[in-house]
Write a protein that holds these residues in place. Structure first.
Motif, PDB file in Angstrom:
ATOM      1  N   ARG A 183    -110.643 -52.918  31.196  1.00 23.20           N
ATOM      2  CA  ARG A 183    -111.252 -51.620  31.487  1.00 23.20           C
ATOM      3  C   ARG A 183    -111.961 -51.041  30.277  1.00 23.20           C
ATOM      4  N   ASP A 184    -111.319 -51.112  29.103  1.00 20.33           N
ATOM      5  CA  ASP A 184    -111.792 -50.394  27.918  1.00 20.33           C
ATOM      6  C   ASP A 184    -112.548 -51.242  26.905  1.00 20.33           C
ATOM      7  N   GLY A 185    -112.347 -52.564  26.946  1.00 19.20           N
ATOM      8  CA  GLY A 185    -112.955 -53.409  25.922  1.00 19.20           C
ATOM      9  C   GLY A 185    -112.236 -53.353  24.598  1.00 19.20           C
ATOM     10  N   HIS A 186    -111.023 -52.812  24.576  1.00 20.04           N
ATOM     11  CA  HIS A 186    -110.193 -52.754  23.370  1.00 20.04           C
ATOM     12  C   HIS A 186    -108.825 -53.340  23.686  1.00 20.04           C
ATOM     13  N   ASP A 187    -108.246 -54.012  22.699  1.00 19.97           N
ATOM     14  CA  ASP A 187    -106.937 -54.621  22.888  1.00 19.97           C
ATOM     15  C   ASP A 187    -105.881 -53.570  23.218  1.00 19.97           C
ATOM     16  N   CYS A 188    -104.855 -54.018  23.938  1.00 17.09           N
ATOM     17  CA  CYS A 188    -103.703 -53.176  24.234  1.00 17.09           C
ATOM     18  C   CYS A 188    -102.448 -53.959  23.864  1.00 17.09           C
ATOM     19  N   ASN A 189    -101.627 -53.378  23.039  1.00 19.83           N
ATOM     20  CA  ASN A 189    -100.376 -53.994  22.589  1.00 19.83           C
ATOM     21  C   ASN A 189     -99.271 -53.672  23.588  1.00 19.83           C
ATOM     22  N   VAL A 190     -98.557 -54.681  24.062  1.00 17.77           N
ATOM     23  CA  VAL A 190     -97.497 -54.426  25.047  1.00 17.77           C
ATOM     24  C   VAL A 190     -96.428 -53.499  24.494  1.00 17.77           C
ATOM     25  N   GLU A 191     -96.280 -53.438  23.165  1.00 20.48           N
ATOM     26  CA  GLU A 191     -95.286 -52.539  22.574  1.00 20.48           C
ATOM     27  C   GLU A 191     -95.728 -51.081  22.632  1.00 20.48           C
ATOM     28  N   ASP A 192     -96.982 -50.858  22.988  1.00 19.51           N
ATOM     29  CA  ASP A 192     -97.485 -49.486  23.168  1.00 19.51           C
ATOM     30  C   ASP A 192     -97.293 -49.000  24.601  1.00 19.51           C
ATOM     31  N   LEU A 193     -96.730 -49.854  25.449  1.00 15.33           N
ATOM     32  CA  LEU A 193     -96.645 -49.546  26.876  1.00 15.33           C
ATOM     33  C   LEU A 193     -95.222 -49.255  27.323  1.00 15.33           C
ATOM     34  N   TYR A 194     -95.096 -48.243  28.155  1.00 17.05           N
ATOM     35  CA  TYR A 194     -93.849 -47.945  28.859  1.00 17.05           C
ATOM     36  C   TYR A 194     -94.170 -47.919  30.351  1.00 17.05           C
ATOM     37  N   LEU A 195     -93.425 -48.685  31.130  1.00 15.96           N
ATOM     38  CA  LEU A 195     -93.550 -48.604  32.575  1.00 15.96           C
ATOM     39  C   LEU A 195     -92.624 -47.488  33.048  1.00 15.96           C
ATOM     40  N   THR A 196     -93.164 -46.582  33.849  1.00 13.39           N
ATOM     41  CA  THR A 196     -92.503 -45.308  34.112  1.00 13.39           C
ATOM     42  C   THR A 196     -92.380 -45.026  35.609  1.00 13.39           C
ATOM     43  N   GLU A 197     -91.570 -44.016  35.939  1.00 10.16           N
ATOM     44  CA  GLU A 197     -91.415 -43.567  37.331  1.00 10.16           C
ATOM     45  C   GLU A 197     -92.625 -42.704  37.690  1.00 10.16           C
ATOM     46  N   GLY A 198     -93.722 -43.341  38.055  1.00 12.53           N
ATOM     47  CA  GLY A 198     -94.964 -42.622  38.252  1.00 12.53           C
ATOM     48  C   GLY A 198     -95.421 -42.025  36.935  1.00 12.53           C
ATOM     49  N   ALA A 199     -96.465 -41.201  36.977  1.00  9.08           N
ATOM     50  CA  ALA A 199     -96.871 -40.490  35.765  1.00  9.08           C
ATOM     51  C   ALA A 199     -95.915 -39.346  35.459  1.00  9.08           C
ATOM     52  N   SER A 200     -95.222 -38.836  36.480  1.00  5.29           N
ATOM     53  CA  SER A 200     -94.328 -37.695  36.291  1.00  5.29           C
ATOM     54  C   SER A 200     -93.220 -38.007  35.291  1.00  5.29           C
ATOM     55  N   GLY A 201     -92.643 -39.201  35.401  1.00  4.60           N
ATOM     56  CA  GLY A 201     -91.595 -39.580  34.457  1.00  4.60           C
ATOM     57  C   GLY A 201     -92.097 -39.613  33.034  1.00  4.60           C
ATOM     58  N   ALA A 202     -93.333 -40.082  32.857  1.00  9.41           N
ATOM     59  CA  ALA A 202     -93.923 -40.128  31.516  1.00  9.41           C
ATOM     60  C   ALA A 202     -94.148 -38.720  30.973  1.00  9.41           C
ATOM     61  N   VAL A 203     -94.678 -37.819  31.807  1.00 14.14           N
ATOM     62  CA  VAL A 203     -94.925 -36.444  31.364  1.00 14.14           C
ATOM     63  C   VAL A 203     -93.635 -35.802  30.865  1.00 14.14           C
ATOM     64  N   LYS A 204     -92.573 -35.967  31.621  1.00 17.42           N
ATOM     65  CA  LYS A 204     -91.288 -35.364  31.230  1.00 17.42           C
ATOM     66  C   LYS A 204     -90.798 -35.919  29.904  1.00 17.42           C
ATOM     67  N   ASN A 205     -90.919 -37.224  29.712  1.00 14.22           N
ATOM     68  CA  ASN A 205     -90.483 -37.829  28.449  1.00 14.22           C
ATOM     69  C   ASN A 205     -91.309 -37.326  27.269  1.00 14.22           C
TER      70      ASN A 205
END
Length: 533
Positions: A183-205
């Motif tokens: 999508r972005d043309g830039h690398d993404c590190n898997v350590e930068d990623l959290y799989l979450t309970e929808g976006a709502s779980g991420a917002v709360k964290n």
């Protein structure tokens, strides 16, 4: 000895320590009722004897933060809709035969069909015996079987029923990272990623990390998705609203942001982050690249983190616009902006997928200090992990079938059909709203909603005031009672003083939407006539 001292002195002095408080509370339960007072409204009941908060569980003794939090899309009008739904099933007569739930972006509840590839893979992941069943070779395409086996191997012997790494299954994160890079043309590190309970779980964290006390504030757009104000209230922080310009298609003026930040400082608040939703909920705007760059510059100047809510990133209907992610924009702007902390959010509940019940999504974090990363991991680990079906579905959303694979043709047909249908429905809803007297709706360029402004007759405001409600609440409540259509008053999302709005989704199916529009037209005329007179 300490306990004896506390009991002996409980009637005469305030108990300071937590241990003392617990002991005194137990003691006070034995006191005559005339020794215990009722607190002022909104305050915990206190003992006359020593000022210790009551331990008894009542509405007055629960957290004041919970009492303060509000969530409009599941508010009292929706509660009434639930009651009407039960009454309809029992045969009670209304001016309509069905409810149309336009209060929330819940596509499959309004008849949207799921993407076949997702459901086939998930079926096998939940019932791995299908992999070895002779019928499976006929029932499932080879790429479905291959993908399901990959996910099952990655989850280990426990499959979808076992806990995973707190950031999510590594293979699922790899697939998400691949999609972000494409999508972005830039690398993404898997350590930068959290799989979450929808976006709502991420917002709360994220907010748990940012908010220390009531002096900590988050800049959120008004109108907003009410998750933000509710979550900030629950954590004891402060909302500082900024107002995208409705007359300019809800775009964000950086000079206005500067004014808001300056005033917040004068008010003694510490702005921690800027929340931005693009495409917009409830406003439907797509923020252009130049405006995103402005917002990043303001954030850098004031050392703010950015919370980029991008869950509608594939829902862009205006051919003259395109979605640009905040991550891509920051990276494209160069190393000068490597100190702008960014939390990017995506969800499988929206888009063309609409898998709301799966509760899947991701958060990508970049430019985050290591000690903050450690804190984020701690917060995530307290919840153990997000649900595994949601993780797998998120991986498929970001890494769908590719051209040349067996499922690609059907996947593309379903995807394109859903996006085209949403575009047609957005145009129809926008057009009908702009036909209504006193209603004006900006272009629905993206997302799943319309947020029109409405001018109501004075009689409506007078009636609303008599029952302690707003004019738009009355409009929405009577629309429910007369048409079965469930929409949400604009004040639940935040709006400029003196303006009035409501939010509706564009999600009723194409076989239903003309009927919904007709109901709206007829009701609107009747409402105006009723309250003009």
């Amino acid at each position: 000895m300490m306990i004896s001292a506390v009991i002996a002195g409980a009637k005469n002095k305030v108990v300071a320590s937590a241990l003392h408080a617990r002991v005194a509370c137990r003691f006070l339960s034995t006191l005559p009722s005339d020794k215990v007072s009722t607190a002022k409204p909104g305050e915990p009941p206190m003992s006359k004897a020593n000022g210790v908060a009551s331990s008894k569980l009542t509405g007055e003794t629960i957290s004041p933060h919970v009492m303060k939090a509000e969530y409009a899309v599941r508010g009292d009008i929706v509660v009434r809709a639930g009651e009407i739904g039960k009454e309809l099933k029992k045969g009670k007569k209304f001016p309509f035969t069905d409810l149309v739930m336009c209060n929330i972006g819940n596509p499959q509840a309004l008849g949207q069909k799921p993407i076949t590839f997702y459901r086939q893979v998930l079926a096998i992941c939940d019932y791995p015996q299908l992999l070895d069943a002779p019928e499976s070779q006929k029932l499932f395409p080879p790429d479905v079987l291959k993908r399901a086996k990959e996910y099952l191997d990655a989850t280990g012997s426990g499959g979808t029923g076992a806990y995973t790494h707190s950031q999510g299954v590594e293979l699922c994160r790899q697939h998400v990272a691949q999609g972000i890079k494409e999508r972005d043309g830039h690398d993404c590190n898997v350590e930068d990623l959290y799989l979450t309970e929808g976006a709502s779980g991420a917002v709360k964290n994220i907010l748990q990390i940012l908010i220390r006390d009531e002096k900590d504030a988050i800049l959120i757009p008004y109108p907003q998705y009410p998750l933000y104000s509710a979550a900030i209230a629950l954590l004891g922080g402060t909302v500082v609203p900024y107002y995208p310009d409705e007359k300019k298609g809800w775009q964000i003026d950086p000079a206005h942001l500067e004014d808001v930040i300056t005033q917040a400082g004068k008010d003694g608040l510490c702005i921690r982050a800027l929340a931005v939703i693009t495409p917009g909920n409830p406003t439907g705007q797509v923020i252009p690249r130049s405006n995103i760059e402005d917002l990043i510059k303001v954030s850098k100047k004031h050392e703010l983190a950015v919370i980029a809510d991008e869950v509608y990133q594939v829902n862009v209907y205006n051919s003259n616009m395109k979605f640009d992610s905040f991550k891509k924009t920051i990276k494209d702007m160069g190393s000068e902006y490597d100190d702008v902390p960014l939390f990017s959010l995506q969800s499988i509940s929206k888009g063309y997928y609409g898998e709301c019940g799966r509760r899947g999504g991701y958060m990508e974090i970049i430019n985050i200090p290591e000690d903050v990363r450690a804190a984020m991991y701690k917060v995530a680990s307290i919840n153990l992990c997000s649900n595994v079906n949601g993780q797998i579905c998120t991986a498929m959303v970001m890494n769908p079938p590719k051209e040349g694979e067996e499922s690609y043709a059907l996947y593309k047909k379903e995807k394109d059909g859903l996006i085209d249908s949403l575009k047609r429905r957005a145009e129809m809803i926008e057009g009908v709203l702009n036909e209504l007297e006193g209603v004006s709706c900006t272009s629905i360029d993206g997302a799943l909603y319309a947020f029109p402004t409405i001018t109501l007759p004075e009689g409506a405001f007078k009636k609303a005031k008599e029952i302690g409600k707003t004019g738009e609440w009355l409009y929405c409540k009577e629309m429910l009672e007369n048409t079965g259509i469930v929409i949400v008053p604009g004040n639940g999302f935040g709006q400029k003083d003196g303006t009035h709005h409501f939010r509706t989704t564009i999600l009723p199916g194409e076989d239903q939407i003309e009927s919904v529009c007709d109901r709206m037209r007829n009701y609107h005329k009747e409402f105006l006539s009723k309250y003009k007179n």
